[in-house]
Design a protein around this motif. Sequence first.
Motif, PDB file in Angstrom:
ATOM      1  N   CYS A  41      22.965  -8.446  -4.246  1.00 35.89           N
ATOM      2  CA  CYS A  41      22.211  -9.556  -3.663  1.00 35.89           C
ATOM      3  C   CYS A  41      21.853 -10.543  -4.773  1.00 35.89           C
ATOM      4  O   CYS A  41      21.382 -10.150  -5.834  1.00 35.89           O
ATOM      5  CB  CYS A  41      20.948  -9.050  -2.983  1.00 35.89           C
ATOM      6  N   ASN A  77      19.818 -13.205  -4.245  1.00 34.86           N
ATOM      7  CA  ASN A  77      18.699 -14.047  -3.817  1.00 34.86           C
ATOM      8  C   ASN A  77      17.501 -14.017  -4.737  1.00 34.86           C
ATOM      9  O   ASN A  77      16.671 -14.910  -4.716  1.00 34.86           O
ATOM     10  CB  ASN A  77      18.274 -13.674  -2.411  1.00 34.86           C
ATOM     11  N   CYS A  78      17.385 -12.963  -5.519  1.00 31.55           N
ATOM     12  CA  CYS A  78      16.301 -12.973  -6.490  1.00 31.55           C
ATOM     13  C   CYS A  78      16.713 -12.100  -7.667  1.00 31.55           C
ATOM     14  O   CYS A  78      17.689 -11.350  -7.592  1.00 31.55           O
ATOM     15  CB  CYS A  78      14.976 -12.543  -5.861  1.00 31.55           C
ATOM     16  N   LEU A 126      15.892  -9.406  -8.835  1.00 26.64           N
ATOM     17  CA  LEU A 126      15.989  -7.953  -8.704  1.00 26.64           C
ATOM     18  C   LEU A 126      17.447  -7.527  -8.585  1.00 26.64           C
ATOM     19  O   LEU A 126      17.822  -6.461  -9.033  1.00 26.64           O
ATOM     20  CB  LEU A 126      15.216  -7.472  -7.478  1.00 26.64           C
ATOM     21  N   GLY A 127      18.249  -8.356  -7.942  1.00 27.50           N
ATOM     22  CA  GLY A 127      19.681  -8.086  -7.834  1.00 27.50           C
ATOM     23  C   GLY A 127      19.995  -6.738  -7.217  1.00 27.50           C
ATOM     24  O   GLY A 127      20.726  -5.922  -7.783  1.00 27.50           O
ATOM     25  N   CYS A 128      19.459  -6.476  -6.029  1.00 27.21           N
ATOM     26  CA  CYS A 128      19.663  -5.178  -5.379  1.00 27.21           C
ATOM     27  C   CYS A 128      21.149  -4.919  -5.126  1.00 27.21           C
ATOM     28  O   CYS A 128      21.895  -5.834  -4.797  1.00 27.21           O
ATOM     29  CB  CYS A 128      18.940  -5.134  -4.041  1.00 27.21           C
ATOM     30  N   THR A 174      16.005  -4.424  -0.771  1.00 32.24           N
ATOM     31  CA  THR A 174      14.575  -4.187  -0.907  1.00 32.24           C
ATOM     32  C   THR A 174      13.796  -5.026   0.106  1.00 32.24           C
ATOM     33  O   THR A 174      12.683  -4.689   0.469  1.00 32.24           O
ATOM     34  CB  THR A 174      14.127  -4.552  -2.342  1.00 32.24           C
ATOM     35  N   CYS A 175      14.388  -6.137   0.513  1.00 30.93           N
ATOM     36  CA  CYS A 175      13.686  -7.000   1.458  1.00 30.93           C
ATOM     37  C   CYS A 175      14.695  -7.570   2.450  1.00 30.93           C
ATOM     38  O   CYS A 175      15.902  -7.436   2.250  1.00 30.93           O
ATOM     39  CB  CYS A 175      12.921  -8.099   0.705  1.00 30.93           C
ATOM     40  N   ARG A 222      15.790 -10.419   3.043  1.00 30.11           N
ATOM     41  CA  ARG A 222      16.735 -11.436   2.567  1.00 30.11           C
ATOM     42  C   ARG A 222      18.059 -10.805   2.158  1.00 30.11           C
ATOM     43  O   ARG A 222      19.109 -11.436   2.237  1.00 30.11           O
ATOM     44  CB  ARG A 222      16.146 -12.184   1.370  1.00 30.11           C
ATOM     45  N   GLY A 223      17.981  -9.566   1.681  1.00 27.05           N
ATOM     46  CA  GLY A 223      19.190  -8.873   1.236  1.00 27.05           C
ATOM     47  C   GLY A 223      20.143  -8.627   2.392  1.00 27.05           C
ATOM     48  O   GLY A 223      21.355  -8.793   2.258  1.00 27.05           O
TER      49      GLY A 223
HETATM   50  S1  SF4 Z   1      17.311  -7.716  -1.289  1.00 24.79           S
HETATM   51 FE1  SF4 Z   1      15.431  -8.890  -1.520  1.00 24.79          FE
HETATM   52  S2  SF4 Z   1      14.507  -7.950  -3.344  1.00 24.79           S
HETATM   53 FE2  SF4 Z   1      16.656  -7.310  -3.373  1.00 24.79          FE
HETATM   54  S3  SF4 Z   1      17.718  -8.876  -4.620  1.00 24.79           S
HETATM   55 FE3  SF4 Z   1      17.840  -9.526  -2.489  1.00 24.79          FE
HETATM   56  S4  SF4 Z   1      16.117 -10.919  -2.223  1.00 24.79           S
HETATM   57 FE4  SF4 Z   1      15.710  -9.710  -4.063  1.00 24.79          FE
END
Ligand code: SF4
Lengths: 122, 428
Positions: free
Chosen positions: A7, A9-10, A12-14, A36-37, A39-40
């Motif tokens: 991911c 989007n932030c 954290l790069g899940c 994790t959230c 958005r992923g």
């Molecule tokens: S899933 Fe959520 S917490 Fe994980 S990288 Fe994407 S935006 Fe960030």
Amino acid sequence: MIKELTCINCPLGCSLRAEVEIVDGNPVVTSVTGNTCPRGEAYAKKELTHPTRIITSTVRVHGGRLAAVPVKTASDIPKEKIFDVMEVLRGIDVNAPVHLGDVVVENVAGTGVAIVATRTVE
Amino acid sequence: MKTSVVIVGGGPAGLAAAVSCYDAGVKDILILERDNCLGGILNQCIHNGFGLHTFKEELTGPEYAARYVAMAAEREIPYKLNTMVLNIEPQADGTKLVTAVNTEGLMEITAEAVVLAMGCRERPRGALNIPGFRPAGIYSAGTAQRFVNIDGVMPGKRVVILGSGDIGLIMARRMTLEGAKVLAVAELMPYSGGLKRNIVQCLNDYDIPLKLSTTVTKIHGQKHLTGVTLQKVDERRRPIPGTEEYYDCDTLLLSCGLLPENELSSQAGVQLSPVTSGPVVTSSLETSVPGVFACGNVLHVHDLVDYVSAEASTAGKHAAEYVCNPDHTEARKLRLRTEGGARYTVPVYAEPEKMEPQLKVYFRVGDVYKNAVLTVSALLPDGERKELSRKKKNVMAPGEMEQVFLKKDDLLPLPAGSEIIVKVEGNA
Ligand code: SF4
Ligand SMILES: Cc1cc2nc3c(=O)[nH]c(=O)nc-3n(C[C@H](O)[C@H](O)[C@H](O)COP(=O)(O)OP(=O)(O)OC[C@H]3O[C@@H](n4cnc5c(N)ncnc54)[C@H](O)[C@@H]3O)c2cc1C
């Protein structure tokens, strides 16, 4: 089919695992894990069907304190349009003053998305 | 001149510290910034990815900076631009004498508290430890970023990048978008120093190869760069003969990491950590010199400006407390130590009596750890260990700053002389 992706989007790069099925010749994401959230999950669905990106760049400014003003697409655009958007940006220049949030180009490269200034240049 | 608090640096850290200091009731503040505008390095970071935590939206660097500039402006916090701080000298009466210079000349300011927020700079070229010429066409990634994003000038057309730090990755994408061909990003280590998301969206999106365990071993060209030789390295980072590859390029960007900028701090007598190169601080973000606080990249290199702002708010608040509370008797300190994979912690000391209910401790690991276990325990003076928390993490990497929380209620009962151990175990 299982697809693994990161991911973006932030920071954290899940690490995401998405299950993809082909329905009527089109990929459909049936499940996403590892996010994790929310958005992923949304990211995985988009990325595996019609990936998009926000593009940031600069546009030349005349008569300002700086030679260029930073800009971005107001929302994400289809990935395959990135270089079309860049082509448009290279072809234009603006006059100072430009204010943060000003629309510099409307509907850039037929994406329906505007280019807005991300800094004030006076 | 006299003022309660001087803030050195008007980047996101300095601005957030000023705002929180003001909101905590100390309004007599002066920000000193050597550049011609506020906002710091963010002004050249035109990409998006800032502010998700602080503002719940994804902003570009200049937009994020503008929000904090606006917050400082709303409060009418005074600042001086084009003003470089030269020296900070603790005085016998506990005040600090700040010497700065600008076009008007030299100025001396007596402050009760000082917040260090000078940011960091790129590691010098030393990384490029090879003999031979230094032709034109070799830049640090940050310098190239300034050329392209502020001055609107492209340094070259065919580019090789040495070092996979975030700035290098961001510049790989930026120069590709501007029509350059980025041939490769070479990284000496077997893993990338940058964030995973930047590998995906800056390299993979544009099919730019990331060559791990690889370095530049030869620079070609006399007046201007004409090419570089890349070579694989072994586990001990020695070039492997026979793996040379020639790249025809006119630009080499060096992205070899950032170093906190602490000449001023050490002149002021502030103790620095040999690991982070930043000041050793307490949970109040106070340095070894009472009344001198530090936050942001000058303290330790952050990848996320949101964390910088949060940390700077804490520093600003404690600077205000320092000014408001003339009793400067030292609080009880518990030392934080690292074990296993953890390389350092910020802060280095927790002050149980003074700290917030929860203290965020930042740290980095020295290698990539898989199936990692992160434990925090208290080591009592009699040698007994008490585990305070335990967490599992799939992957931990040096490129990503980690955090763990300490609870005030856990620390308060610990006897003096106890230590807090932050430990990372896993498969390296
Ligand atoms: S899933 Fe959520 S917490 Fe994980 S990288 Fe994407 S935006 Fe960030
Ligand atoms: C190139 C780059 C890309 C980044 N990308 C991201 C990203 O995508 N997402 C994200 O969240 N974070 C990113 N970061 C991190 C984030 O931008 C930084 O962590 C943050 O800007 C640090 O803020 P700061 O105020 O500590 O330092 P700076 O922004 O560096 O500000 C320090 C200020 O102090 C001034 N100064 C220094 N010395 C003196 C002196 N002696 N006298 C007066 N003034 C002085 C400097 O001129 C500067 O304005 C990036 C950082 C860099 C360098």
